[in-house]
Design a protein around this motif. Structure first.
Motif, PDB file in Angstrom:
ATOM      1  N   ARG A   1       0.790  -1.227   0.067  1.00 43.20           N
ATOM      2  CA  ARG A   1      -0.093   0.067   0.168  1.00 43.20           C
ATOM      3  C   ARG A   1       0.816   1.167  -0.010  1.00 43.20           C
ATOM      4  O   ARG A   1       0.496   2.172  -0.672  1.00 43.20           O
ATOM      5  CB  ARG A   1      -0.975   0.081   1.140  1.00 43.20           C
ATOM      6  N   ARG A   2       1.843   1.150   0.803  1.00 43.95           N
ATOM      7  CA  ARG A   2       2.756   2.483   0.748  1.00 43.95           C
ATOM      8  C   ARG A   2       3.426   2.535  -0.707  1.00 43.95           C
ATOM      9  O   ARG A   2       3.346   3.833  -1.077  1.00 43.95           O
ATOM     10  CB  ARG A   2       4.029   2.336   1.897  1.00 43.95           C
ATOM     11  N   ALA A   3       3.881   1.465  -1.167  1.00 48.03           N
ATOM     12  CA  ALA A   3       4.498   1.783  -2.569  1.00 48.03           C
ATOM     13  C   ALA A   3       3.448   2.626  -3.534  1.00 48.03           C
ATOM     14  O   ALA A   3       3.994   3.207  -4.290  1.00 48.03           O
ATOM     15  CB  ALA A   3       4.783   0.197  -3.232  1.00 48.03           C
TER      16      ALA A   3
ATOM     17  N   GLN B   1       7.369  20.247  -8.215  1.00 52.14           N
ATOM     18  CA  GLN B   1       8.340  20.050  -7.136  1.00 52.14           C
ATOM     19  C   GLN B   1       9.214  18.786  -7.089  1.00 52.14           C
ATOM     20  O   GLN B   1       8.882  18.198  -8.123  1.00 52.14           O
ATOM     21  CB  GLN B   1       7.324  19.855  -5.937  1.00 52.14           C
ATOM     22  N   ALA B   2      10.186  18.667  -6.366  1.00 51.70           N
ATOM     23  CA  ALA B   2      11.205  17.635  -6.278  1.00 51.70           C
ATOM     24  C   ALA B   2      10.268  16.348  -6.068  1.00 51.70           C
ATOM     25  O   ALA B   2       9.728  16.183  -4.907  1.00 51.70           O
ATOM     26  CB  ALA B   2      12.261  17.828  -5.475  1.00 51.70           C
ATOM     27  N   ALA B   3      10.167  15.449  -6.858  1.00 48.26           N
ATOM     28  CA  ALA B   3       9.399  13.938  -6.834  1.00 48.26           C
ATOM     29  C   ALA B   3      10.344  12.917  -6.567  1.00 48.26           C
ATOM     30  O   ALA B   3       9.963  11.821  -6.203  1.00 48.26           O
ATOM     31  CB  ALA B   3       8.693  13.863  -8.132  1.00 48.26           C
ATOM     32  N   GLN B   4      11.809  13.192  -6.649  1.00 52.99           N
ATOM     33  CA  GLN B   4      12.621  12.135  -6.487  1.00 52.99           C
ATOM     34  C   GLN B   4      12.598  11.395  -5.047  1.00 52.99           C
ATOM     35  O   GLN B   4      12.541  10.088  -4.994  1.00 52.99           O
ATOM     36  CB  GLN B   4      14.162  12.510  -6.605  1.00 52.99           C
ATOM     37  N   PRO B   5      12.575  12.081  -3.848  1.00 52.67           N
ATOM     38  CA  PRO B   5      12.365  11.131  -2.700  1.00 52.67           C
ATOM     39  C   PRO B   5      11.022  10.502  -2.470  1.00 52.67           C
ATOM     40  O   PRO B   5      11.230   9.272  -2.172  1.00 52.67           O
ATOM     41  CB  PRO B   5      12.294  12.185  -1.468  1.00 52.67           C
ATOM     42  N   ALA B   6      10.106  10.849  -3.264  1.00 51.89           N
ATOM     43  CA  ALA B   6       8.669  10.014  -3.174  1.00 51.89           C
ATOM     44  C   ALA B   6       9.049   9.022  -4.079  1.00 51.89           C
ATOM     45  O   ALA B   6       8.606   7.842  -3.674  1.00 51.89           O
ATOM     46  CB  ALA B   6       7.591  11.026  -3.467  1.00 51.89           C
ATOM     47  N   GLY B   7       9.603   9.138  -5.139  1.00 51.94           N
ATOM     48  CA  GLY B   7       9.885   7.871  -6.259  1.00 51.94           C
ATOM     49  C   GLY B   7      10.681   6.984  -5.640  1.00 51.94           C
ATOM     50  O   GLY B   7      10.395   5.839  -5.876  1.00 51.94           O
ATOM     51  N   GLN B   8      11.607   7.503  -4.866  1.00 49.29           N
ATOM     52  CA  GLN B   8      12.555   6.438  -4.365  1.00 49.29           C
ATOM     53  C   GLN B   8      11.882   5.632  -3.335  1.00 49.29           C
ATOM     54  O   GLN B   8      12.256   4.525  -3.094  1.00 49.29           O
ATOM     55  CB  GLN B   8      13.975   7.098  -4.115  1.00 49.29           C
ATOM     56  N   ARG B   9      11.001   6.553  -2.559  1.00 44.34           N
ATOM     57  CA  ARG B   9      10.459   5.470  -1.590  1.00 44.34           C
ATOM     58  C   ARG B   9       9.546   4.459  -2.052  1.00 44.34           C
ATOM     59  O   ARG B   9       9.590   3.439  -1.403  1.00 44.34           O
ATOM     60  CB  ARG B   9       9.716   6.706  -0.639  1.00 44.34           C
ATOM     61  N   ALA B  10       8.890   4.929  -3.030  1.00 43.82           N
ATOM     62  CA  ALA B  10       7.836   4.002  -3.867  1.00 43.82           C
ATOM     63  C   ALA B  10       8.606   2.705  -4.136  1.00 43.82           C
ATOM     64  O   ALA B  10       8.436   1.484  -3.883  1.00 43.82           O
ATOM     65  CB  ALA B  10       7.205   4.594  -4.804  1.00 43.82           C
ATOM     66  N   VAL B  11       9.818   2.794  -4.701  1.00 46.31           N
ATOM     67  CA  VAL B  11      10.693   1.851  -5.395  1.00 46.31           C
ATOM     68  C   VAL B  11      11.162   1.008  -4.093  1.00 46.31           C
ATOM     69  O   VAL B  11      11.308  -0.010  -4.139  1.00 46.31           O
ATOM     70  CB  VAL B  11      11.807   2.258  -6.180  1.00 46.31           C
ATOM     71  N   HIS B  12      11.441   1.830  -3.091  1.00 48.20           N
ATOM     72  CA  HIS B  12      12.134   0.945  -2.001  1.00 48.20           C
ATOM     73  C   HIS B  12      10.929   0.136  -1.315  1.00 48.20           C
ATOM     74  O   HIS B  12      11.354  -0.984  -0.721  1.00 48.20           O
ATOM     75  CB  HIS B  12      12.558   2.198  -0.777  1.00 48.20           C
ATOM     76  N   GLU B  13      10.030   0.550  -1.068  1.00 43.40           N
ATOM     77  CA  GLU B  13       8.803  -0.266  -0.506  1.00 43.40           C
ATOM     78  C   GLU B  13       8.415  -1.404  -1.278  1.00 43.40           C
ATOM     79  O   GLU B  13       8.246  -2.577  -0.581  1.00 43.40           O
ATOM     80  CB  GLU B  13       7.628   0.688  -0.337  1.00 43.40           C
ATOM     81  N   LEU B  14       8.660  -1.169  -2.408  1.00 38.43           N
ATOM     82  CA  LEU B  14       8.213  -2.417  -3.415  1.00 38.43           C
ATOM     83  C   LEU B  14       9.472  -3.382  -3.482  1.00 38.43           C
ATOM     84  O   LEU B  14       9.166  -4.677  -3.321  1.00 38.43           O
ATOM     85  CB  LEU B  14       8.078  -1.955  -4.705  1.00 38.43           C
TER      86      LEU B  14
END
Length: 492
Positions: free
Chosen positions: A258-260, A275-288
């Motif tokens: 769900r987090r991903a 806005q800077a989307a890289q932290p959110a994108g990396q968080r999604a990849v990390h959760e998956l």
């Protein structure tokens, strides 16, 4: 008569139970009652109960075999909870279970409230909403139809929905693509999260119920949807370290999935707003990537595929943004603002700058310039463009005799209208006499997941070869880009 006087309440246990004007099967029907309806018992005669229906504000008689007596005395609270535990997981008994839950919540002292009852209300309400999420059933419910003489499925669901609404269990109607879904508003889950005795598992199930992707209204504006997504992300991160450790691995997997999806959507939203989307994108990849596949149940497989598609659609957000290109003989891409909310993609080279580009195409979505790939001959450029949070297309810009043109490849090559989430991505160029490109597609169409790898002709985009895995295609073995193999989620 003494026993009847001591009995004050009863719950209906049968569908379409008639409330009659007299203690007789031939007496006129005052109303049809449904499981979970609470009645005040005022007397008993010849196997019939004389009752008062407070919800409908009418008296009547009902057979004693069609109801179960209950007591809301504090001393009987545990009995009510035991019955609730028995019916909570039985499909079709949701309205009856919520009736028992309401009786328990009324009987138990606040300090002794077992959070299990709140969790049961949320789960049964979700299951009832899922059963009712068909076009005919929802239409009846929205029209206020409670019971039809035929007692059919639609009338039954409508009766159950009306019954639980009387206990304060509310639903929201989510309309999208000509269909309607009912979603529980989550009040019991909110109360469960705030309960001091709630266990980490209670909270985990509540968080899953409050952050569903399919219960986000498509009518929200961009700013409203981003705020809603941020609230969902905050909820999913609300468990502290000890609570997270105490969860079983399967539930941790479910929360990671769900987090991903939520962080992938947030990355797309932030990119659209500049806005800077890289932290959110990396968080999604990390959760998956943190999913422990051996702890995924068969029921979790669909959620895993859905999360992978959502992350795949936004995966370019995890990469660093590219700087403005240096114009050269080879074509390159840059962007400029268009109409409010639009971004225009410009195809430029040394002789055709932004004032007179080779090609200009505007979009309301997010063009991921980091994904741009130019073929060896310099007559084709592939670009990932994401118009929706879970939908990413591929723009193929090609040089023709009449100039540069752009063709859009959707994630689903067949029934695009039936697809709700998906992505298509460029995997490599095939520099043969008849140039080709490698594609990876993944989508959900009418509830079915499809993942496919294709070799397409560059000129016509006709599919030359396709397979369920890239190992079956010689083009992928030889020409697939190493960067694609490293970054894509299609090879998970």
């Amino acid at each position: 008569m003494i026993a009847a006087a001591a009995l004050s309440l009863a719950l209906v246990t049968q569908d379409a139970a008639p409330l009659r004007a007299a203690a007789n099967d031939n007496a006129p029907t005052q109303a049809q009652l449904w499981p979970g309806d609470a009645l005040e018992v005022r007397g008993e005669r010849l196997g019939w109960l004389q009752v008062w229906d407070h919800r409908r504000e009418r008296p009547g008689y009902i057979r004693a075999t069609q109801v179960r007596p209950i007591s809301t005395d504090a001393a009987r609270a545990q009995e009510l909870l035991s019955v609730l535990r028995f019916v909570r997981d039985t499909p079709g008994t949701e309205s009856l279970g919520i009736g028992y839950a309401a009786a328990y919540l009324r009987a138990v002292p606040a300090a002794q409230l077992n959070p299990e009852a709140l969790e049961a209300v949320g789960q049964m309400a979700e299951r009832l909403a899922q059963r009712a999420s068909s076009r005919n059933a929802v239409a009846l419910a929205q029209a206020g139809v409670t019971a039809a003489p035929t007692g059919g499925v639609d009338a039954r669901l409508s009766g159950h929905l009306d019954g639980v609404r009387a206990y304060g269990v509310n639903f929201q109607s989510i309309e999208q693509d000509g269909s309607v879904r009912l979603c529980y508003d989550g009040e019991a889950y909110q109360r469960l999260l705030a309960h001091p005795q709630a266990t980490p598992e209670h909270k985990g199930r509540a968080l899953l119920g409050l952050t569903r992707h399919d219960c986000v209204a498509p009518t929200l504006t961009l700013s409203e949807r981003e705020g809603h997504t941020q609230r969902r992300a905050a909820l999913l991160d609300s468990l502290n370290a000890s609570e997270w450790t105490a969860l079983p691995e399967q539930m941790r997997n479910q929360l990671r999935l769900r987090r991903a999806g939520v962080w992938a959507e947030l990355a797309h939203s932030q990119a659209r707003r500049g806005q800077a989307a890289q932290p959110a994108g990396q968080r999604a990849v990390h959760e998956l990537a943190a999913i422990l596949k051996t702890e995924l149940s068969e029921d979790d497989q669909a959620a895993y595929k859905e999360a992978a598609i959502r992350v795949g659609a936004s995966r370019w957000a995890a990469e660093a943004a590219v700087t403005a290109p240096t114009l050269s003989a080879r074509p390159s891409l840059m962007t400029q603002a268009g109409e409010p909310g639009q971004t225009c993609v410009l195809l430029v080279d040394a002789q055709h700058g932004p004032q007179a580009p080779l090609l200009k195409r505007c979009t309301w979505g997010v063009p991921w310039l980091a994904s741009a790939k130019v073929n060896v001959r310099g007559d084709a450029v592939a670009l990932a463009v994401q118009p929706l949070p879970a939908w990413r297309e591929l723009w193929l810009m090609k040089k023709t005799d009449s100039g540069w043109v752009v063709e859009v490849l959707p994630p689903a090559s067949g029934n695009v209208l039936g697809s709700d989430i998906g992505y298509v991505e460029f995997a490599g160029w095939v520099p043969e006499a008849e140039p080709k490109l490698l594609l990876a597609r993944e989508s959900r169409t009418e509830g079915r997941f499809t993942r496919r790898f294709e070799v397409a002709l560059q000129d016509t985009l006709n599919i030359d070869k396709q397979a369920s895995t890239p190992e079956l295609l010689s083009g992928f073995k030889r020409w697939a880009e190493p960067a694609w193999r490293k970054q894509t989620v299609a090879l998970r």
